[in-house]
Design a protein around this motif. Structure first.
Motif, PDB file in Angstrom:
ATOM      1  N   ALA A 106       0.945  -1.312  -0.001  1.00 54.77           N
ATOM      2  CA  ALA A 106       0.311  -0.083   0.151  1.00 54.77           C
ATOM      3  C   ALA A 106       0.961   1.424   0.172  1.00 54.77           C
ATOM      4  O   ALA A 106       0.610   2.050  -0.734  1.00 54.77           O
ATOM      5  N   SER A 107       1.872   1.200   0.833  1.00 51.12           N
ATOM      6  CA  SER A 107       2.641   2.639   1.090  1.00 51.12           C
ATOM      7  C   SER A 107       3.726   2.747  -0.301  1.00 51.12           C
ATOM      8  O   SER A 107       3.826   3.951  -0.827  1.00 51.12           O
ATOM      9  N   ARG A 108       3.889   1.451  -0.904  1.00 50.43           N
ATOM     10  CA  ARG A 108       4.668   1.409  -2.287  1.00 50.43           C
ATOM     11  C   ARG A 108       3.799   2.242  -3.218  1.00 50.43           C
ATOM     12  O   ARG A 108       4.055   3.194  -4.250  1.00 50.43           O
ATOM     13  N   ALA A 109       2.435   1.894  -3.417  1.00 48.97           N
ATOM     14  CA  ALA A 109       1.683   2.178  -4.314  1.00 48.97           C
ATOM     15  C   ALA A 109       1.217   3.871  -4.022  1.00 48.97           C
ATOM     16  O   ALA A 109       0.853   4.688  -5.152  1.00 48.97           O
ATOM     17  N   ALA A 110       1.213   4.203  -2.754  1.00 49.59           N
ATOM     18  CA  ALA A 110       1.059   5.616  -2.471  1.00 49.59           C
ATOM     19  C   ALA A 110       2.330   6.356  -2.459  1.00 49.59           C
ATOM     20  O   ALA A 110       2.108   7.614  -2.451  1.00 49.59           O
ATOM     21  N   GLY A 111       3.321   5.942  -2.813  1.00 57.21           N
ATOM     22  CA  GLY A 111       4.954   6.784  -3.104  1.00 57.21           C
ATOM     23  C   GLY A 111       5.015   7.028  -1.559  1.00 57.21           C
ATOM     24  O   GLY A 111       6.053   8.346  -1.514  1.00 57.21           O
ATOM     25  N   ASP A 112       4.693   6.580  -0.593  1.00 55.75           N
ATOM     26  CA  ASP A 112       5.189   6.976   0.901  1.00 55.75           C
ATOM     27  C   ASP A 112       6.391   6.193   1.218  1.00 55.75           C
ATOM     28  O   ASP A 112       6.216   5.025   1.831  1.00 55.75           O
ATOM     29  N   ALA A 113       7.471   6.818   0.611  1.00 60.54           N
ATOM     30  CA  ALA A 113       8.660   5.700   0.534  1.00 60.54           C
ATOM     31  C   ALA A 113       9.197   5.771   2.011  1.00 60.54           C
ATOM     32  O   ALA A 113       9.814   4.321   2.281  1.00 60.54           O
ATOM     33  N   LEU A 114       9.205   6.417   3.009  1.00 57.53           N
ATOM     34  CA  LEU A 114       9.843   6.091   4.319  1.00 57.53           C
ATOM     35  C   LEU A 114       8.827   5.071   5.096  1.00 57.53           C
ATOM     36  O   LEU A 114       9.365   4.075   5.826  1.00 57.53           O
ATOM     37  N   VAL A 115       7.447   5.280   4.989  1.00 56.49           N
ATOM     38  CA  VAL A 115       6.719   4.242   5.746  1.00 56.49           C
ATOM     39  C   VAL A 115       7.005   3.036   4.925  1.00 56.49           C
ATOM     40  O   VAL A 115       6.815   2.015   5.638  1.00 56.49           O
ATOM     41  N   MET A 116       7.124   2.801   3.623  1.00 58.60           N
ATOM     42  CA  MET A 116       7.445   1.243   3.030  1.00 58.60           C
ATOM     43  C   MET A 116       8.499   0.890   3.699  1.00 58.60           C
ATOM     44  O   MET A 116       8.675  -0.383   3.732  1.00 58.60           O
ATOM     45  N   ALA A 117       9.835   1.650   3.613  1.00 59.08           N
ATOM     46  CA  ALA A 117      11.098   1.028   4.095  1.00 59.08           C
ATOM     47  C   ALA A 117      10.856   0.723   5.595  1.00 59.08           C
ATOM     48  O   ALA A 117      11.523  -0.245   5.899  1.00 59.08           O
ATOM     49  N   ASP A 118      10.104   1.603   6.427  1.00 54.46           N
ATOM     50  CA  ASP A 118       9.918   0.867   7.813  1.00 54.46           C
ATOM     51  C   ASP A 118       9.343  -0.461   7.680  1.00 54.46           C
ATOM     52  O   ASP A 118       9.534  -1.169   8.572  1.00 54.46           O
ATOM     53  N   ALA A 119       8.083  -0.533   6.921  1.00 53.69           N
ATOM     54  CA  ALA A 119       7.569  -1.857   6.842  1.00 53.69           C
ATOM     55  C   ALA A 119       8.650  -2.810   6.288  1.00 53.69           C
ATOM     56  O   ALA A 119       8.400  -4.007   6.702  1.00 53.69           O
ATOM     57  N   LEU A 120       9.310  -2.677   5.428  1.00 58.21           N
ATOM     58  CA  LEU A 120      10.358  -3.579   5.152  1.00 58.21           C
ATOM     59  C   LEU A 120      11.239  -4.120   6.169  1.00 58.21           C
ATOM     60  O   LEU A 120      11.350  -5.133   6.194  1.00 58.21           O
ATOM     61  N   VAL A 121      11.755  -2.988   6.953  1.00 61.61           N
ATOM     62  CA  VAL A 121      12.535  -3.448   8.160  1.00 61.61           C
ATOM     63  C   VAL A 121      11.633  -4.499   9.174  1.00 61.61           C
ATOM     64  O   VAL A 121      12.355  -5.412   9.679  1.00 61.61           O
ATOM     65  N   LEU A 122      10.643  -4.057   9.447  1.00 63.67           N
ATOM     66  CA  LEU A 122       9.893  -4.957  10.320  1.00 63.67           C
ATOM     67  C   LEU A 122       9.349  -6.287   9.619  1.00 63.67           C
ATOM     68  O   LEU A 122       9.454  -7.309  10.498  1.00 63.67           O
TER      69      LEU A 122
END
Length: 982
Positions: free
Chosen positions: A750-766
């Motif tokens: 969802a964050s990748r599709a929204a262009g919400d880069a840092l939230v996407m990267a945080d989700a990747l770490v978790l």
């Protein structure tokens, strides 16, 4: 739903009328330290009503609480719960000593506490005496006095306990006087003289005792000694208090000296006024309050008339209480009882001059002799009361100013006032703020009106019914009357109608009696600004609203908003459980929301809730170290200013107290048509601190799921990604790893599709951390590589440090010791450079773990000890527990099994307190290893088995190999603790 009493099942009993004691069945319980006993005593004295944390702190320590007073209360509560409910399973909510939004409550039935039984027996004795059943009354008083020992609450410390002891001792003495009076009437003077003489010597200023002693001596033929008792008492009262003898002593002397003691009224005298309305045949509950008020109204009052002012919301039973008490004491006012309805909540309050005119006529004044002016009528009223004992009941007063003209001069008279306004009477009055009934009283009233057998046959539905009524007496009476006229209706049928909040008030009507009409009278007397505040403050779903939050809802400066809230408290339309916090009765909230729905525009209602949400976001941004940086990092903004905090402790206390309101605001935003999802999702992401403190559990996850569903429905991918990430935080701390992988994958998408880069990267770490715990190390590395690339491209040092902290654990598991330590050290350096103390603690923890895995135990212990200090300073109990568990392993690795066992025990208890089962399993495994090293193989086996059961229930990979892993004695294992969330 109605609360189910549990003490009858568990056999708990409590004693306050001596040394504080408790039993479970036949076994007496050890109640712990004196302060812990004082905590229990405060809750027992509250009679099922919740005690706020502030009230308990005040009761235990007065104005001088220790720095960690609130923490001490949590410790006392935890210990008492284990004592009172030893059979309660781990994770099961307590049923006896429960936490409520503002503090604690003890759920025990009245019969489980000796003080309540004493009060009930005294009340029964009063009823029996009023009915002429003197022997029954005496028997009841003997039962009441039987459990008393030397002194109530003996040895219990606390700033408030001396006042409680004095009050209870006075109640005992009052009951003892009543029993002695009955002994005198039933058995004659010889039966009581010795006891009366002894008591009078110990309480020489107690006039009722002296009067009883005089009567007993007179009936024993010792008139001269009786008069000598009077002279001695009069001299002592004059020397000690500067007072003349009161009514009891004066009447006793008059009976001894009167030439004609017939006591018959003068046939030529005007008839005595007897204007009291009829008492309710089914008056229910309030036993302790009724006894207190009766005692006040029948005791000697040198100097001024007694005034009792009862305030409370519409429908709470003020008039019923006042009329009931008036009937109970009417014999003490032989010269008459006056009554009027002052119509204070209508549009036309009664004119005091007109009412005084009717009172003067009732007292025998001719119309021609009644003056015109209010002041003159008031003066004549006081003059007519001089030398008489008259009770005046002023019902439904508008406020103290309407009452002032009726206040009598002589102390022989008394006034009972009821009003929705606080205070309802003058400053000298005994002020009573009447609350709703207890659940037990509400059920008793329901049974009296519609039939006890029917209530007993459908007990669960009956409890749900009175709960839906908010235990408001008027609502309960209406429901009971409806059911009494519909004998074929099951109770559940009416409860089903009441379950619909939008139509509940419409159902609470019978004939011309309605709850809504009672509330409307209060609302309609408000000023426009008060009416608006009353309507809008009911819109938030949280259990309470602070003055600062009220300011946001109303769009006003906080002092102005607080003044409006206080004015609503003064007219009983709001409650204030603690300073600066406000709440509605459930039915009043529904009424206020109904008015808001018709009198406020949809845009105005939505704007109020949006302001509240943005206020909460702004305040949470300042509620823990690093929160503001995190908010700015993720682009979280708010147009409404929030609170600021002087210390981290203040911020943490606010966050803990507001947790239910935060979650409620998020859930409410998810149901709103549009416009509030973005701040709701941001608020969820900002409340990680709640999860680390062990709050608020399933409610947080449910709120996140509702925001996810709303965001997906509206196509808001940014909010969906952030809510998925927050939902993952909740799953993470609940150890549901396999569910978590799905949630984090959705957060990434969802964050990748929204262009919400840092939230996407945080989700990747978790997501990587989850897969690491599930031992999928290959995908873990790939995810962290992608996340690091994003963080470095965005120059996001915080994210980079978090990713390195995760990668160090993967490298440690792969045996890459030097790179693992290097990653952990770099993460620590980055966090230190950012000045985020909270994150520094996490980085120290990660470094301590990889150093321990590398065999560098001394360095590992030093880093873990530093981390423990960070977490302790910030009152982060979850990470304190996890770090203690790692230190226990460190002690095992260096051969110090006893130290390891002590650390592991503390860790397990701490993690149980914050409801983190994964970490608790971790600590129990370490404890098992330590006990095994110490030769306690049975204990070791028990703790390992418990750890294994937890892991199996949570679906953790360690479940299959835990016993073998523990068997090598090293205590090392991979991953039981949650990761710090970005």
């Amino acid at each position: 739903m109605g609360r189910k009493m549990v003490t009858g099942d568990t056999g708990l009993r409590f004693a306050l009328l001596g040394r504080l004691r408790a039993w479970r069945g036949d076994r007496e319980l050890e109640l712990g330290s004196p302060q812990q006993q004082a905590f229990l005593a405060v809750l027992l004295l509250r009679r099922e009503r919740a005690a706020s944390v502030a009230d308990v702190v005040e009761a235990l320590w007065g104005g001088n609480p220790p720095p960690r007073a609130v923490g001490a209360l949590r410790t006392y509560a935890s210990r008492l719960r284990k004592l009172l409910e030893p059979e309660r399973a781990a994770g099961e909510s307590p049923r006896v000593l429960v936490s409520v939004p503002d503090g604690y409550a003890l759920h025990v039935p009245r019969e489980a506490v000796d003080l309540a039984r004493f009060e009930d027996h005294v009340a029964s004795a009063g009823r029996a005496r009023a009915a002429g059943q003197l022997a029954e009354a005496r028997a009841r008083l003997r039962l009441a006095l039987e459990p008393w020992q030397d002194g109530p609450l003996r040895g219990v410390p606390g700033a408030a306990m001396d006042a409680h002891r004095a009050r209870l001792a006075d109640q005992r003495l009052t009951a003892l006087e009543a029993r002695l009076e009955l002994d005198l009437e039933l058995d004659g003077s010889q039966s009581v003289l010795v006891e009366l003489t002894d008591l009078a010597a110990r309480h020489p200023l107690r006039e009722r005792l002296r009067a009883l002693q005089m009567r007993a001596l007179y009936r024993d033929g010792r008139s001269a000694e009786a008069l000598a008792v009077y002279d001695e008492a009069r001299l002592l009262l004059g020397e000690e208090l500067g007072l003349e003898p009161g009514r009891d002593l004066a009447e006793a002397r008059d009976r001894l000296t009167a030439p004609d003691a017939t006591g018959l009224p003068d046939p030529a005298a005007p008839p005595l006024p007897a204007q009291l309305p009829g008492d309710l045949a089914d008056f229910t509950g309030r036993a302790a309050l009724v006894a207190d008020l009766c005692a006040l109204l029948t005791s000697d009052r040198p100097g001024a008339a007694a005034v009792v002012a009862v305030s409370g919301a519409g429908g709470v039973g003020k008039s019923a209480l006042a009329v009931h008490v008036a009937h109970r004491v009417r014999e003490s006012y032989p010269h008459g009882q006056l009554y009027t309805d002052l119509q204070g909540v209508g549009g036309h309050p009664a004119d005091p001059a007109t009412v005084l005119g009717s009172f003067l006529r009732a007292l025998g004044v001719d119309d021609a002799a009644i003056p015109e002016g209010l002041a003159e009528r008031s003066a004549l009223f006081r003059a007519r009361l001089d030398g008489r004992r008259v009770l005046i009941l002023l019902d439904n007063a508008h406020g103290p100013e309407q009452v002032r003209a009726f206040l009598p001069g002589p102390p022989s008279c008394a006034v009972l006032v009821t009003s929705r306004t606080k205070p309802a009477g003058p400053a000298s009055a005994r002020l009573v703020d009447l609350d709703v009934m207890t659940p037990g009283e509400a059920l008793e009233l329901l049974g009296k009106v519609m039939g006890r057998a029917r209530v007993a046959a459908e007990a669960d539905d009956a409890a749900r019914l009175v709960s839906a009524c908010g235990h408001l007496p008027l609502a309960v009476r209406i429901v009971a009357a409806r059911l009494a006229t519909r004998p074929a209706w099951p109770l559940g049928a009416l409860h089903g109608r009441l379950a619909d909040e939008q139509h509940r008030l419409a159902e609470l009507r019978v004939a011309d009696l309605t709850v809504e009409a009672a509330f409307a009278l209060g609302h309609d007397q408000l000023r426009p600004a008060q009416q608006r505040a009353f309507r809008l403050l009911a819109l938030p779903d949280g259990p309470h609203v602070s003055s600062a939050a009220a300011a946001a809802v109303l769009g006003l400066p906080e002092p102005e908003a607080e003044a409006l809230c206080e004015s609503l408290v003064d007219v009983s339309l709001l409650e204030s459980p603690t300073p600066g916090r406000y709440r509605y009765h459930d039915l009043l909230r529904l009424y206020a929301r109904g008015r808001a729905g018709t009198e406020e525009s949809p845009e105005g209602r939505a704007a109020s809730l949006r302001r509240l949400l943005e206020f909460l976001v702004s305040t949470v941004r300042a509620s823990y170290p690093g929160a503001l940086d995190r908010a700015e990092r993720l682009g979280m903004t708010a147009t409404v200013p929030g609170l600021s905090f002087a210390t981290a402790e203040d911020a943490g206390a606010w966050l803990a107290e507001e947790a239910p309101c935060l979650v409620a605001a998020v859930r409410q935003a998810a149901k709103a048509p549009d416009g509030a999802l973005a701040p709701a999702a941001d608020l969820l992401l900002m409340t990680e601190e709640l999860l680390e403190r062990g709050r608020p559990g399933p409610e947080f996850e449910q709120a996140a799921e509702e925001v996810v569903a709303a965001a997906l429905r509206l196509g808001d991918r940014r909010s969906a990604g952030r809510a998925y990430l927050a939902l993952g935080h909740g799953h993470y701390y609940a150890a549901r790893l396999r569910e978590l992988v799905v949630v984090y994958r959705r957060a990434v998408a969802a964050s990748r599709a929204a262009g919400d880069a840092l939230v996407m990267a945080d989700a990747l770490v978790l997501l990587a951390r989850c897969l690491y715990h599930l031992r999928d190390h290959d995908e873990t590395r790939a995810l962290l590589t992608e996340a690091l690339a994003v963080f470095r491209a965005q120059a996001d040092r915080l994210g980079e440090a978090n990713a390195l902290g995760a990668r160090c654990r993967v490298r440690q598991a792969a045996g890459e010791t030097a790179p693992a330590v290097a990653d952990a050290e770099e993460a620590l350096m980055l966090h230190q450079g950012l000045g985020n103390g909270r994150r520094v603690g996490f980085a120290l923890y990660e470094l301590g773990v990889v150093l321990g895995a590398a065999g560098r135990t001394a360095e590992s212990a030093a880093r873990l000890t530093e981390a423990l200090a960070f977490f302790g300073d910030r009152r982060n109990r979850l990470w304190e527990g996890l770090t203690l568990s790692r230190l226990a392993e460190n002690r095992l690795a260096t051969g110090r099994a006893e130290e390891a066992a002590q650390l592991a025990r503390t860790a397990a208890a701490t993690l149980e307190e914050v409801r983190n089962d994964r970490g608790r399993a971790h600590a129990l495994a370490a404890l098992g290893s330590a006990l095994g090293r110490m030769g306690d193989h049975d204990g070791a086996h028990a703790h390992r088995r418990t750890a294994h059961e937890i892991c199996a229930r949570l679906g953790m990979p360690e479940a299959d190999d835990l016993l073998a892993l523990l068997g090598d004695g090293s205590g090392r294992r991979d991953g039981f603790e949650p990761a710090p969330v970005p």
